[in-house]
Design a protein around this motif. Structure first.
Motif, mmCIF file in Angstrom:
data_model
loop_
_atom_site.group_PDB
_atom_site.id
_atom_site.type_symbol
_atom_site.label_atom_id
_atom_site.label_comp_id
_atom_site.label_asym_id
_atom_site.label_seq_id
_atom_site.Cartn_x
_atom_site.Cartn_y
_atom_site.Cartn_z
ATOM 1 N N VAL A 2 27.417 -55.193 -28.626
ATOM 2 C CA VAL A 2 25.998 -54.909 -28.786
ATOM 3 C C VAL A 2 25.817 -53.656 -29.630
ATOM 4 O O VAL A 2 26.465 -52.640 -29.413
ATOM 5 N N GLU A 3 24.950 -53.742 -30.629
ATOM 6 C CA GLU A 3 24.702 -52.602 -31.497
ATOM 7 C C GLU A 3 23.795 -51.603 -30.794
ATOM 8 O O GLU A 3 22.779 -51.959 -30.189
ATOM 9 N N ILE A 4 24.159 -50.327 -30.853
ATOM 10 C CA ILE A 4 23.407 -49.281 -30.181
ATOM 11 C C ILE A 4 22.566 -48.529 -31.191
ATOM 12 O O ILE A 4 23.079 -47.966 -32.157
ATOM 13 N N ASN A 5 21.252 -48.531 -30.993
ATOM 14 C CA ASN A 5 20.353 -47.832 -31.895
ATOM 15 C C ASN A 5 20.174 -46.396 -31.440
ATOM 16 O O ASN A 5 20.054 -46.120 -30.254
ATOM 17 N N SER A 6 20.140 -45.469 -32.384
ATOM 18 C CA SER A 6 20.001 -44.054 -32.031
ATOM 19 C C SER A 6 18.592 -43.729 -31.587
ATOM 20 O O SER A 6 18.385 -42.995 -30.637
ATOM 21 N N GLU A 7 17.583 -44.266 -32.250
ATOM 22 C CA GLU A 7 16.194 -43.984 -31.902
ATOM 23 C C GLU A 7 15.385 -45.283 -31.896
ATOM 24 O O GLU A 7 15.422 -46.053 -32.849
ATOM 25 N N TYR A 14 7.230 -51.661 -28.480
ATOM 26 C CA TYR A 14 6.186 -52.665 -28.244
ATOM 27 C C TYR A 14 6.811 -53.981 -27.789
ATOM 28 O O TYR A 14 6.341 -54.607 -26.825
ATOM 29 N N ASN A 15 7.869 -54.400 -28.456
ATOM 30 C CA ASN A 15 8.535 -55.648 -28.099
ATOM 31 C C ASN A 15 9.119 -55.574 -26.698
ATOM 32 O O ASN A 15 9.058 -56.540 -25.926
ATOM 33 N N ARG A 16 9.715 -54.406 -26.344
ATOM 34 C CA ARG A 16 10.305 -54.237 -25.016
ATOM 35 C C ARG A 16 9.231 -54.366 -23.938
ATOM 36 O O ARG A 16 9.446 -55.036 -22.908
ATOM 37 N N ILE A 17 8.093 -53.724 -24.152
ATOM 38 C CA ILE A 17 7.006 -53.791 -23.169
ATOM 39 C C ILE A 17 6.562 -55.236 -22.962
ATOM 40 O O ILE A 17 6.336 -55.682 -21.832
ATOM 41 N N LYS A 40 23.779 -65.090 -21.500
ATOM 42 C CA LYS A 40 23.760 -63.703 -21.976
ATOM 43 C C LYS A 40 22.568 -62.990 -21.343
ATOM 44 O O LYS A 40 21.521 -63.597 -21.124
ATOM 45 N N ILE A 41 22.730 -61.712 -21.060
ATOM 46 C CA ILE A 41 21.639 -60.989 -20.414
ATOM 47 C C ILE A 41 20.580 -60.600 -21.447
ATOM 48 O O ILE A 41 20.915 -60.283 -22.594
ATOM 49 N N PRO A 42 19.306 -60.606 -21.079
ATOM 50 C CA PRO A 42 18.253 -60.151 -21.995
ATOM 51 C C PRO A 42 18.447 -58.687 -22.365
ATOM 52 O O PRO A 42 19.029 -57.903 -21.595
ATOM 53 N N THR A 43 17.951 -58.295 -23.511
ATOM 54 C CA THR A 43 18.179 -56.928 -24.017
ATOM 55 C C THR A 43 17.591 -55.853 -23.111
ATOM 56 O O THR A 43 18.087 -54.718 -23.117
ATOM 57 N N GLU A 158 14.826 -46.819 -18.933
ATOM 58 C CA GLU A 158 15.337 -47.149 -20.264
ATOM 59 C C GLU A 158 16.094 -48.469 -20.251
ATOM 60 O O GLU A 158 16.169 -49.165 -21.268
ATOM 61 N N ALA A 159 16.693 -48.800 -19.108
ATOM 62 C CA ALA A 159 17.395 -50.079 -18.964
ATOM 63 C C ALA A 159 17.047 -50.664 -17.602
ATOM 64 O O ALA A 159 17.061 -49.968 -16.587
ATOM 65 N N THR A 160 16.729 -51.938 -17.574
ATOM 66 C CA THR A 160 16.394 -52.624 -16.328
ATOM 67 C C THR A 160 17.667 -52.919 -15.552
ATOM 68 O O THR A 160 18.687 -53.292 -16.127
ATOM 69 N N ASN A 161 17.620 -52.735 -14.234
ATOM 70 C CA ASN A 161 18.787 -52.993 -13.387
ATOM 71 C C ASN A 161 18.842 -54.462 -12.968
ATOM 72 O O ASN A 161 17.815 -55.132 -12.845
ATOM 73 N N TRP A 162 20.073 -54.917 -12.700
ATOM 74 C CA TRP A 162 20.327 -56.328 -12.391
ATOM 75 C C TRP A 162 20.211 -56.557 -10.880
ATOM 76 O O TRP A 162 21.178 -56.817 -10.190
#
Length: 367
Positions: A2-7, A14-17, A40-43, A158-162
């Motif tokens: 998975v590619e990690i974005n810095s910012e 908006y897409n995450r919300i 695969k788990i959602p982002t 920042e990240a949703t728990n499973w």
């Protein structure tokens, strides 16, 4: 990989919300995602900090470094109520475990293994029943006495728990029996009554370990409230990318945790993550935010994992709305000054729910 974005960009936020809202509106939680057959788990679940940690650990192991895998203290409560000599030994062990770890396991604590097993089964039954039956309890209103959801901090983290959770305020003003899910009603009532009794014993041991009167912590209300969570961690197709629960400290005076044989609970001790090994019939005691003892739960391809967390604290007003809690005055001196100011449980809990799970609530009360 998975590619990690810095910012994050405005568009990505908006897409995450939107994704979070869509997930929330299903009212089916993580269990619903797994039942849909995803591979695969959602982002929204990808935990970049945990991925970096795993990559660093892999690098360190290749470089010859090793990790410490050890167990937290195990304390036998046999004789705690009827043998003064054994009680003194138990008090000493509890004091040492609290001071050095903030976590310990207890055996022979008085709650039958059959009750513990039925509690695990009850939580499993609730989460595995028809999703339409569960939706009746789905809510993000923390003033309700009984509610089910996935991640109380869904829109903050920042990240949703499973994981999914059934939340119940059991004391001092517990729900009416008919407010509890029928499928696990009886065992929640039985287990909460037994765990409250055990909690009072532990408060006595904590008081004695501090050199205080046996009833001190009980007398100031530390055993009045009980908030219980039945956690359910479905099997995860990509456990290296997410966590069952991210690193955090609990909100309350202390916590009694029951976990099943799947494992995955880890405690951070001396800057290393250690597994809390499953012992059938044992319970885990955690001094919560008071000791800033961080712990987490790993995701797993096995499962589901089930746990019952019993938090000793009041949860809803008007209980003790104005009662102040802070450093114990009998233990404060010029050489041992207070580190935190006084606060009410209402304010403490309000701050906890207004932040991400991995935020340190106690830091907002530092002097």
């Amino acid at each position: 990989m998975v590619e990690i974005n810095s910012e994050p960009t405005e568009q990505s936020i908006y897409n995450r919300i939107n994704v979070l809202k869509a997930f929330d509106e299903t009212k089916s939680g993580v269990k619903g995602l797994v039942d849909s057959g995803l591979s695969k788990i959602p982002t929204i679940f990808i935990n970049e900090e945990y991925m970096l940690e795993r990559n660093n650990n892999i690098h360190n192991q290749k470089s010859g470094s090793s990790t410490n895998n050890g167990g937290i203290p195990i304390i036998d409560l046999t004789g705690v109520d009827n043998d003064p000599n054994l009680r003194r030994e138990i008090v000493k062990k509890v004091g040492e475990a609290c001071e050095k770890w903030g976590f310990f396991q207890i055996i022979n604590h008085g709650i039958p293994v059959t009750t513990l097993d039925e509690m695990m089964d009850g939580i499993r039954r609730f989460h595995e029943q028809d999703k339409e039956a569960k939706k009746e309890f789905y809510s993000r209103d923390i003033t309700r006495k009984v509610y089910y959801n996935s991640n109380f901090d869904l829109y903050l983290a920042e990240a949703t728990n499973w994981r999914d959770s059934l939340n119940c305020v059991m004391a001092p003003r517990g729900p009416l029996p008919q407010q509890l899910p029928t499928i696990c009603r009886d065992i929640f009532i039985e287990y909460s009554n037994k765990v409250m009794k055990l909690g009072h014993t532990l408060l006595e041991l904590f008081s004695e370990a501090l050199g205080l009167n046996r009833s001190y912590l009980e007398d100031i209300g530390c055993g009045e409230g009980l908030f219980m969570i039945g956690n359910y961690y479905p099997p995860c197709p990509e456990p290296d990318l997410t966590l069952g629960i991210s690193s955090h400290t609990d909100c309350g005076f202390f916590t009694i945790l029951l976990q099943d044989q799947i494992g995955g609970l880890q405690v951070c001790h001396q800057n290393q993550w250690l597994d809390v090994n499953f012992i059938h019939g044992a319970l885990i005691v955690n001094l919560a935010d008071m000791m800033q003892c961080h712990h987490r739960v790993l995701a797993n391809t096995k499962g589901p994992r089930v746990s019952a967390a019993s938090f000793f604290r009041t949860h809803l007003p008007p209980e003790n709305a104005s009662r102040l809690y802070g450093p114990i005055k009998e233990l404060i001196s010029q050489e041992n000054p207070p580190l935190y100011w006084e606060t009410t449980t209402k304010d403490f809990v309000s701050i906890f729910y207004s932040k991400r799970l991995d935020c340190k609530t106690l830091q907002y009360f530092k002097l």
